[in-house]
Design a protein around this motif. Structure first.
Motif, PDB file in Angstrom:
ATOM      1  N   GLU A  75     -28.573  26.854  30.089  1.00  0.00           N
ATOM      2  CA  GLU A  75     -28.940  26.097  28.822  1.00  0.00           C
ATOM      3  C   GLU A  75     -29.282  24.417  29.749  1.00  0.00           C
ATOM      4  N   ARG A  76     -28.931  24.800  30.264  1.00  0.00           N
ATOM      5  CA  ARG A  76     -29.512  22.478  31.437  1.00  0.00           C
ATOM      6  C   ARG A  76     -30.710  23.301  31.548  1.00  0.00           C
ATOM      7  N   ILE A  77     -30.473  24.597  32.143  1.00  0.00           N
ATOM      8  CA  ILE A  77     -32.133  24.638  33.053  1.00  0.00           C
ATOM      9  C   ILE A  77     -32.989  25.065  31.955  1.00  0.00           C
ATOM     10  N   ALA A  78     -32.685  25.560  31.026  1.00  0.00           N
ATOM     11  CA  ALA A  78     -33.332  26.105  29.821  1.00  0.00           C
ATOM     12  C   ALA A  78     -34.376  24.174  29.132  1.00  0.00           C
ATOM     13  N   ARG A  79     -33.354  23.413  28.786  1.00  0.00           N
ATOM     14  CA  ARG A  79     -33.755  22.464  28.193  1.00  0.00           C
ATOM     15  C   ARG A  79     -34.418  21.884  29.208  1.00  0.00           C
ATOM     16  N   GLU A  80     -34.168  21.206  30.264  1.00  0.00           N
ATOM     17  CA  GLU A  80     -34.857  21.193  31.400  1.00  0.00           C
ATOM     18  C   GLU A  80     -35.981  21.609  31.360  1.00  0.00           C
ATOM     19  N   MET A  81     -36.019  23.055  31.953  1.00  0.00           N
ATOM     20  CA  MET A  81     -37.604  23.924  31.528  1.00  0.00           C
ATOM     21  C   MET A  81     -38.554  23.861  30.282  1.00  0.00           C
ATOM     22  N   HIS A  82     -37.924  23.794  29.591  1.00  0.00           N
ATOM     23  CA  HIS A  82     -38.121  23.048  28.152  1.00  0.00           C
ATOM     24  C   HIS A  82     -39.624  21.417  27.786  1.00  0.00           C
TER      25      HIS A  82
ATOM     26  N   ARG B 123     -35.577  11.619  30.309  1.00  0.00           N
ATOM     27  CA  ARG B 123     -36.441  13.101  29.495  1.00  0.00           C
ATOM     28  C   ARG B 123     -36.386  12.514  28.678  1.00  0.00           C
ATOM     29  N   ILE B 124     -36.154  11.925  27.723  1.00  0.00           N
ATOM     30  CA  ILE B 124     -35.948  11.072  26.279  1.00  0.00           C
ATOM     31  C   ILE B 124     -37.128  10.240  26.652  1.00  0.00           C
ATOM     32  N   ILE B 125     -37.884   9.820  27.227  1.00  0.00           N
ATOM     33  CA  ILE B 125     -38.761   9.538  27.220  1.00  0.00           C
ATOM     34  C   ILE B 125     -39.876  10.503  26.660  1.00  0.00           C
ATOM     35  N   GLN B 126     -39.906  11.089  28.198  1.00  0.00           N
ATOM     36  CA  GLN B 126     -40.810  11.504  28.570  1.00  0.00           C
ATOM     37  C   GLN B 126     -40.909  12.779  27.240  1.00  0.00           C
ATOM     38  N   GLU B 127     -39.865  13.413  27.020  1.00  0.00           N
ATOM     39  CA  GLU B 127     -39.914  14.594  25.496  1.00  0.00           C
ATOM     40  C   GLU B 127     -40.375  13.659  24.287  1.00  0.00           C
ATOM     41  N   SER B 128     -40.602  12.803  24.059  1.00  0.00           N
ATOM     42  CA  SER B 128     -40.904  11.365  23.098  1.00  0.00           C
ATOM     43  C   SER B 128     -42.545  11.523  22.363  1.00  0.00           C
TER      44      SER B 128
ATOM     45  N   ARG C  44     -36.580  21.462  19.119  1.00  0.00           N
ATOM     46  CA  ARG C  44     -35.791  21.749  20.328  1.00  0.00           C
ATOM     47  C   ARG C  44     -36.262  20.824  20.954  1.00  0.00           C
ATOM     48  N   GLY C  45     -36.781  20.035  21.463  1.00  0.00           N
ATOM     49  CA  GLY C  45     -37.758  18.837  22.321  1.00  0.00           C
ATOM     50  C   GLY C  45     -35.778  18.252  21.474  1.00  0.00           C
ATOM     51  N   LEU C  46     -36.038  17.862  20.096  1.00  0.00           N
ATOM     52  CA  LEU C  46     -34.957  17.158  19.802  1.00  0.00           C
ATOM     53  C   LEU C  46     -33.775  17.359  19.752  1.00  0.00           C
ATOM     54  N   LEU C  47     -33.375  18.456  19.725  1.00  0.00           N
ATOM     55  CA  LEU C  47     -32.649  19.067  19.644  1.00  0.00           C
ATOM     56  C   LEU C  47     -32.003  18.995  21.493  1.00  0.00           C
TER      57      LEU C  47
ATOM     58  N   TYR D  14     -23.632  10.913  26.913  1.00  0.00           N
ATOM     59  CA  TYR D  14     -22.600   9.056  27.439  1.00  0.00           C
ATOM     60  C   TYR D  14     -22.339   8.835  26.081  1.00  0.00           C
ATOM     61  N   ASP D  15     -21.958   9.954  24.909  1.00  0.00           N
ATOM     62  CA  ASP D  15     -21.072   9.024  23.584  1.00  0.00           C
ATOM     63  C   ASP D  15     -21.956   7.937  22.988  1.00  0.00           C
ATOM     64  N   GLY D  16     -23.752   8.575  23.178  1.00  0.00           N
ATOM     65  CA  GLY D  16     -24.085   7.641  22.630  1.00  0.00           C
ATOM     66  C   GLY D  16     -25.196   7.771  20.817  1.00  0.00           C
ATOM     67  N   GLU D  17     -25.985   7.370  20.467  1.00  0.00           N
ATOM     68  CA  GLU D  17     -26.489   7.873  19.559  1.00  0.00           C
ATOM     69  C   GLU D  17     -28.169   8.102  19.262  1.00  0.00           C
ATOM     70  N   ILE D  18     -28.727   8.180  18.452  1.00  0.00           N
ATOM     71  CA  ILE D  18     -30.225   8.722  18.664  1.00  0.00           C
ATOM     72  C   ILE D  18     -30.554   9.317  17.494  1.00  0.00           C
ATOM     73  N   GLU D  19     -31.369   8.346  16.525  1.00  0.00           N
ATOM     74  CA  GLU D  19     -32.361   8.444  15.360  1.00  0.00           C
ATOM     75  C   GLU D  19     -33.985   9.027  15.521  1.00  0.00           C
ATOM     76  N   ALA D  20     -34.150  10.015  14.700  1.00  0.00           N
ATOM     77  CA  ALA D  20     -35.335  10.034  15.262  1.00  0.00           C
ATOM     78  C   ALA D  20     -36.440  10.467  13.765  1.00  0.00           C
TER      79      ALA D  20
END
Length: 419
Positions: free
Chosen positions: A219-226, A333-338, A382-385, A394-400
């Motif tokens: 799953e990690r590699i699939a996320r990185e590949m995406h 990765r978050i900035i890249q995906e955004s 998938r990107g947002l997921l 990291y026990d964080g929060e995200i809003e999109a």
């Protein structure tokens, strides 16, 4: 899985083999026990048919049949077999050859091996009570008959109480030794079975943990590949479209754009090779082929790629970035995906702002664009997921979501270790 490891399938085969061998040994032991008792009973029956120890033949035959039945059912019906063994041993000492007293020894050993210690000692008490009647039967036969092998009616009166006590002590010692041996063997067997069961359970748990780890790694590699492929292909397609549109009027700019496409493709290919190398290590890869994972220090280079693709991005970083490489990769990765989502889905983009605020305990990422209303796409989930999963680590929060003034905004806050 390597040969020799114990998986969900390979565990069952040794267990089945051990069960088969145990059943075979059990059948052999039952035959040996039955043969030993039968030989003893027949031998004493022949001797008891000779004078002066003549014992009723019909009684010995009935006792032999009952003893064979008791030995045969002792595993399937242990309680009935134990009761039959106690009764037959007393009757044999009273009217038979005494061979059935061996059944009491067999019964006590079986109880000690197969039952708990408390149950075994309870049965020992019952056996001692039956032994008292058996000793009484022997003392009576020794005084008035009918004779039993080794005991003739005396010519003079004997002390029956003393005879009873002597025989009872012998019976008690034999039963005590048998019970102790049986409980010791049973305890050892149960201990070994528990160890074997625990080893099999640990092997299954180990394999389950390995499967879980592999699934998480996939799953990690699939996320990185995406992240890598979606970002790079979006940039390459955008630059290619621009180069095609300006090919006739501005050929030099088109050539430079095509060069950037080739550079992006080579860089993407290198990242894909690195990711696949973490899945399949066939010995052909060298250390030089594995580039380090990106981190927060490469945000400027990342933004430059999108600027080259025609996206008006402005980067603002405040605070001191964390030394945690995993946290830096997550921010990257978050900035890249955004930005990839903006480049892929937004239209008429006038500006994009990326703000990264580092503090002592957390980091806040704010990516927003000014553009026309975003049209929802079926392949954008998938990107947002993936971003949500990264933030959750990291026990964080995200809003999109869309902004009231148009465009899209992504705000994520990640909690890191205190610097």
């Amino acid at each position: 899985m390597r040969p020799g490891t114990v998986s969900g399938t390979s565990v069952r085969v040794p267990l089945r083999g051990r069960l088969h061998r145990r059943m075979s040994r059990t059948r052999v032991l039952d035959l040996v026990t039955l043969g030993t008792y039968g030989a003893l009973a027949v031998g004493l029956m022949v001797l008891s048919s000779e004078p002066p120890y003549v014992t009723p033949l019909w009684a010995m035959i009935l006792l032999l049949a009952g003893g064979i039945a008791a030995v045969s059912i002792r595993r399937r019906f242990p309680r009935a077999a134990f009761a039959a063994a106690m009764a037959l041993s007393v009757l044999s000492l009273a009217v038979g050859s005494g061979a059935e007293s061996l059944l009491a020894v067999i019964a006590m050993y079986t109880v000690g091996v197969r039952q708990r210690a408390a149950t075994a000692w309870l049965c020992f008490g019952i056996a001692m009570a039956c032994g008292a009647f058996g000793a009484l039967a022997i003392s009576v036969r020794g005084s008035v008959g009918p004779p039993i092998l080794g005991l003739e009616p005396p010519m003079v009166a004997r002390d029956s109480v003393q005879d009873w006590a002597n025989v009872y002590v012998v019976i008690g010692v034999i039963l005590l030794i048998t019970t102790l041996i049986g409980t010791n063997v049973g305890h050892r067997r149960r201990y070994i079975n528990e160890l074997v069961h625990r080893a099999d359970q640990l092997a299954r748990e180990r394999d389950q943990q390995a499967e879980t780890a592999r699934a998480l790694e996939r799953e990690r590699i699939a996320r990185e590949m995406h992240d890598v492929i979606a970002h790079s292909l979006t940039v390459m397609i955008t630059i290619s479209d621009g180069a095609y549109a300006s090919l006739d009027e501005r050929p030099q700019e088109a050539k430079e754009a095509i060069a950037r496409v080739a550079e992006t493709g080579r860089r993407t290919l290198g990242e894909v090779r690195r990711l696949l190398g973490s899945v399949r290590n066939d010995g052909g890869a060298t250390i030089a082929e594995h580039a380090p994972q990106p981190d927060a220090s490469q945000l400027a280079s990342l933004v430059r790629q999108f600027v080259d693709a025609g996206l008006p991005v402005r980067l603002t970083v405040t605070g001191s970035p964390s030394s945690d490489a995993a946290l830096g990769l997550t921010v990257y990765r978050i900035i890249q995906e955004s930005l990839t989502n903006v480049l892929r889905h937004a239209t008429d983009v006038s500006s994009v702002s990326v703000t990264v605020s580092w503090t002592q305990t957390d980091v806040t990422i704010d990516v927003r664009d000014v553009s026309s209303p975003v049209v929802a796409s079926s392949d954008s989930g998938r990107g947002l997921l993936g971003m949500q999963e990264r933030v959750a680590l990291y026990d964080g929060e995200i809003e999109a979501g869309p902004q009231e003034s148009g465009g899209w905004r992504v705000v994520a806050r990640l909690r890191g270790e205190e610097k």
